[in-house]
Design a protein around this motif. Structure first.
Motif, PDB file in Angstrom:
ATOM      1  N   ILE A   1       0.864  -1.175   0.000  1.00 28.87           N
ATOM      2  CA  ILE A   1       0.000   0.000   0.000  1.00 28.87           C
ATOM      3  C   ILE A   1       0.906   1.232   0.000  1.00 28.87           C
ATOM      4  CG2 ILE A   1      -2.012  -1.040   1.094  1.00 28.87           C
ATOM      5  CD1 ILE A   1      -1.113   0.301   3.728  1.00 28.87           C
ATOM      6  N   LEU A   2       0.498   2.217  -0.747  1.00 32.38           N
ATOM      7  CA  LEU A   2       1.243   3.472  -0.799  1.00 32.38           C
ATOM      8  C   LEU A   2       0.968   4.304   0.450  1.00 32.38           C
ATOM      9  CD1 LEU A   2       3.174   4.882  -2.736  1.00 32.38           C
ATOM     10  CD2 LEU A   2       1.202   5.945  -3.827  1.00 32.38           C
ATOM     11  N   ALA A   3      -0.284   4.238   0.874  1.00 33.51           N
ATOM     12  CA  ALA A   3      -0.723   4.933   2.084  1.00 33.51           C
ATOM     13  C   ALA A   3      -2.036   4.297   2.514  1.00 33.51           C
ATOM     14  CB  ALA A   3      -0.917   6.415   1.817  1.00 33.51           C
ATOM     15  N   PRO A   4      -2.444   4.473   3.755  1.00 34.37           N
ATOM     16  CA  PRO A   4      -3.742   3.942   4.180  1.00 34.37           C
ATOM     17  C   PRO A   4      -4.878   4.569   3.381  1.00 34.37           C
ATOM     18  CG  PRO A   4      -2.408   4.553   6.075  1.00 34.37           C
ATOM     19  CD  PRO A   4      -1.720   5.108   4.866  1.00 34.37           C
TER      20      PRO A   4
ATOM     21  N   GLU B   1       3.983  15.882   8.169  1.00 32.85           N
ATOM     22  CA  GLU B   1       2.816  15.058   7.847  1.00 32.85           C
ATOM     23  C   GLU B   1       2.903  13.649   8.418  1.00 32.85           C
ATOM     24  OE1 GLU B   1       2.001  15.071   3.671  1.00 32.85           O
ATOM     25  OE2 GLU B   1       1.905  17.246   3.559  1.00 32.85           O
ATOM     26  N   ILE B   2       4.009  13.283   9.045  1.00 31.30           N
ATOM     27  CA  ILE B   2       4.146  11.932   9.586  1.00 31.30           C
ATOM     28  C   ILE B   2       3.132  11.723  10.711  1.00 31.30           C
ATOM     29  CG2 ILE B   2       5.651  10.393  10.909  1.00 31.30           C
ATOM     30  CD1 ILE B   2       7.997  11.518   9.324  1.00 31.30           C
ATOM     31  N   GLU B   3       2.421  10.593  10.632  1.00 30.56           N
ATOM     32  CA  GLU B   3       1.424  10.240  11.633  1.00 30.56           C
ATOM     33  C   GLU B   3       1.648   8.777  12.007  1.00 30.56           C
ATOM     34  OE1 GLU B   3      -1.857   8.826  13.579  1.00 30.56           O
ATOM     35  OE2 GLU B   3      -1.716   8.278  11.462  1.00 30.56           O
TER      36      GLU B   3
ATOM     37  N   MET C   1       1.773   5.377   9.560  1.00 30.47           N
ATOM     38  CA  MET C   1       3.073   4.776   9.303  1.00 30.47           C
ATOM     39  C   MET C   1       3.081   3.299   9.711  1.00 30.47           C
ATOM     40  SD  MET C   1       6.904   5.951  10.524  1.00 30.47           S
ATOM     41  CE  MET C   1       7.238   7.046   9.137  1.00 30.47           C
ATOM     42  N   ALA C   2       2.471   2.992  10.849  1.00 32.36           N
ATOM     43  CA  ALA C   2       2.420   1.610  11.321  1.00 32.36           C
ATOM     44  C   ALA C   2       1.651   0.725  10.343  1.00 32.36           C
ATOM     45  CB  ALA C   2       1.792   1.552  12.707  1.00 32.36           C
ATOM     46  N   GLN C   3       0.576   1.257   9.752  1.00 32.23           N
ATOM     47  CA  GLN C   3      -0.206   0.475   8.794  1.00 32.23           C
ATOM     48  C   GLN C   3       0.588   0.204   7.521  1.00 32.23           C
ATOM     49  OE1 GLN C   3      -4.148   2.026   8.184  1.00 32.23           O
ATOM     50  NE2 GLN C   3      -4.648   0.528   6.595  1.00 32.23           N
ATOM     51  N   VAL C   4       1.318   1.203   7.043  1.00 30.25           N
ATOM     52  CA  VAL C   4       2.135   1.025   5.838  1.00 30.25           C
ATOM     53  C   VAL C   4       3.248   0.001   6.098  1.00 30.25           C
ATOM     54  CG1 VAL C   4       3.688   2.184   4.219  1.00 30.25           C
ATOM     55  CG2 VAL C   4       1.580   3.305   4.937  1.00 30.25           C
TER      56      VAL C   4
ATOM     57  N   TRP D   1       7.599  10.850   1.066  1.00 30.78           N
ATOM     58  CA  TRP D   1       7.077   9.489   1.110  1.00 30.78           C
ATOM     59  C   TRP D   1       7.742   8.671   2.234  1.00 30.78           C
ATOM     60  CZ3 TRP D   1       5.601   6.918  -4.167  1.00 30.78           C
ATOM     61  CH2 TRP D   1       4.824   7.805  -4.913  1.00 30.78           C
ATOM     62  N   TYR D   2       7.796   9.245   3.416  1.00 28.87           N
ATOM     63  CA  TYR D   2       8.567   8.652   4.513  1.00 28.87           C
ATOM     64  C   TYR D   2       8.140   7.223   4.840  1.00 28.87           C
ATOM     65  CZ  TYR D   2      10.733  13.160   5.414  1.00 28.87           C
ATOM     66  OH  TYR D   2      11.468  14.315   5.293  1.00 28.87           O
ATOM     67  N   SER D   3       6.856   7.013   5.048  1.00 30.69           N
ATOM     68  CA  SER D   3       6.396   5.684   5.466  1.00 30.69           C
ATOM     69  C   SER D   3       6.637   4.640   4.379  1.00 30.69           C
ATOM     70  CB  SER D   3       4.906   5.739   5.826  1.00 30.69           C
ATOM     71  OG  SER D   3       4.687   6.565   6.936  1.00 30.69           O
ATOM     72  N   TYR D   4       6.281   4.986   3.148  1.00 26.62           N
ATOM     73  CA  TYR D   4       6.436   4.029   2.048  1.00 26.62           C
ATOM     74  C   TYR D   4       7.897   3.700   1.804  1.00 26.62           C
ATOM     75  CZ  TYR D   4       5.511   1.818  -2.478  1.00 26.62           C
ATOM     76  OH  TYR D   4       5.425   0.924  -3.516  1.00 26.62           O
ATOM     77  N   ARG D   5       8.737   4.728   1.768  1.00 30.16           N
ATOM     78  CA  ARG D   5      10.168   4.494   1.575  1.00 30.16           C
ATOM     79  C   ARG D   5      10.735   3.617   2.694  1.00 30.16           C
ATOM     80  NH1 ARG D   5      12.835   7.622  -2.234  1.00 30.16           N
ATOM     81  NH2 ARG D   5      11.787   9.520  -2.954  1.00 30.16           N
ATOM     82  N   ALA D   6      10.390   3.959   3.940  1.00 28.70           N
ATOM     83  CA  ALA D   6      10.918   3.216   5.083  1.00 28.70           C
ATOM     84  C   ALA D   6      10.439   1.770   5.071  1.00 28.70           C
ATOM     85  CB  ALA D   6      10.503   3.893   6.385  1.00 28.70           C
TER      86      ALA D   6
END
Length: 202
Positions: free
Chosen positions: A48-51, A62-64, A68-71, A116-121
């Motif tokens: 997933i790219l984002a929730p 914008e980090i939440e 982030m945990a869902q991604v 794209w912090y969550s997706y990249r990480a």
């Protein structure tokens, strides 16, 4: 579908058809525990790219945490839960292949745009999981090929909001990745390849 067109027998597991939810460890265990190997190939094509009702972060502000945990759950932990079953599902002797779809944006060395912090990480974490799994599996499955794969930007609902990217049809993306996997040997296990067979930096 591409594998079946080649005459291969395919066992499919998906959220829509089987309730196979990578974000739910019990669902992953139930889905894989009922399978008997050995399988020649194990392909993990998830992400997933984002929730839902969200978007990739453009800035640190914008980090939440929950998003982030869902991604991370879908893109990194989920594939790890599947790979946990790989030693049992793959043959001890003879060539086998494990391909995990990650993404070039998970490359730390190739990151020049930020965001794209969550997706990249999450994809970087998935790459590390793949690399580590390849090391472990090589001890018991000497001919196994375990790799991370970047499919390019595929024309799906997943990417419809990004018109600037050059896209390929899903069928072509699948054919490209199968060609890459067909050309790899155990000496290339643990690496990260794009759709053209080129090594992507970690």
């Amino acid at each position: 579908a591409a594998l079946e067109q080649r005459g291969d027998t395919v066992t499919r597991l998906s959220r829509s058809q089987d309730g196979f939810d990578l974000a739910d460890p019990d669902s992953v265990a139930a889905g894989l525990d009922r399978l008997d190997g050995p399988f020649d190939s194990l392909l993990i094509a998830s992400g997933i790219l984002a929730p839902p009702d969200s978007r990739p972060e453009k800035s640190l502000a914008e980090i939440e945490a929950r998003s982030m945990a869902q991604v991370l759950a879908v893109n990194a932990i989920g594939p790890a839960l599947v790979l946990r079953h790989a030693p049992r599902l793959l043959p001890r002797r003879g060539r086998s292949v494990v391909g995990v779809l990650t993404a070039r944006v998970g490359s730390i060395g190739d990151n020049r745009l930020g965001g794209w912090y969550s997706y990249r990480a999450a994809k970087a974490a998935a790459n590390q999981i793949v690399h580590t799994a390849a090391i472990e599996l090589a001890r018991t499955h000497a001919e196994a090929v375990v790799v991370a794969l970047h499919p390019g930007t595929v024309e799906t609902a997943f990417t419809q909001d990004y018109p600037a990217h050059k896209k390929v049809a899903a069928a072509q993306a699948a054919a490209n990745l199968l060609d890459v996997l067909d050309g790899l040997g155990p000496e290339q296990s643990g690496q990260f390849f794009d759709w053209a067979g080129q090594v992507v930096p970690w």
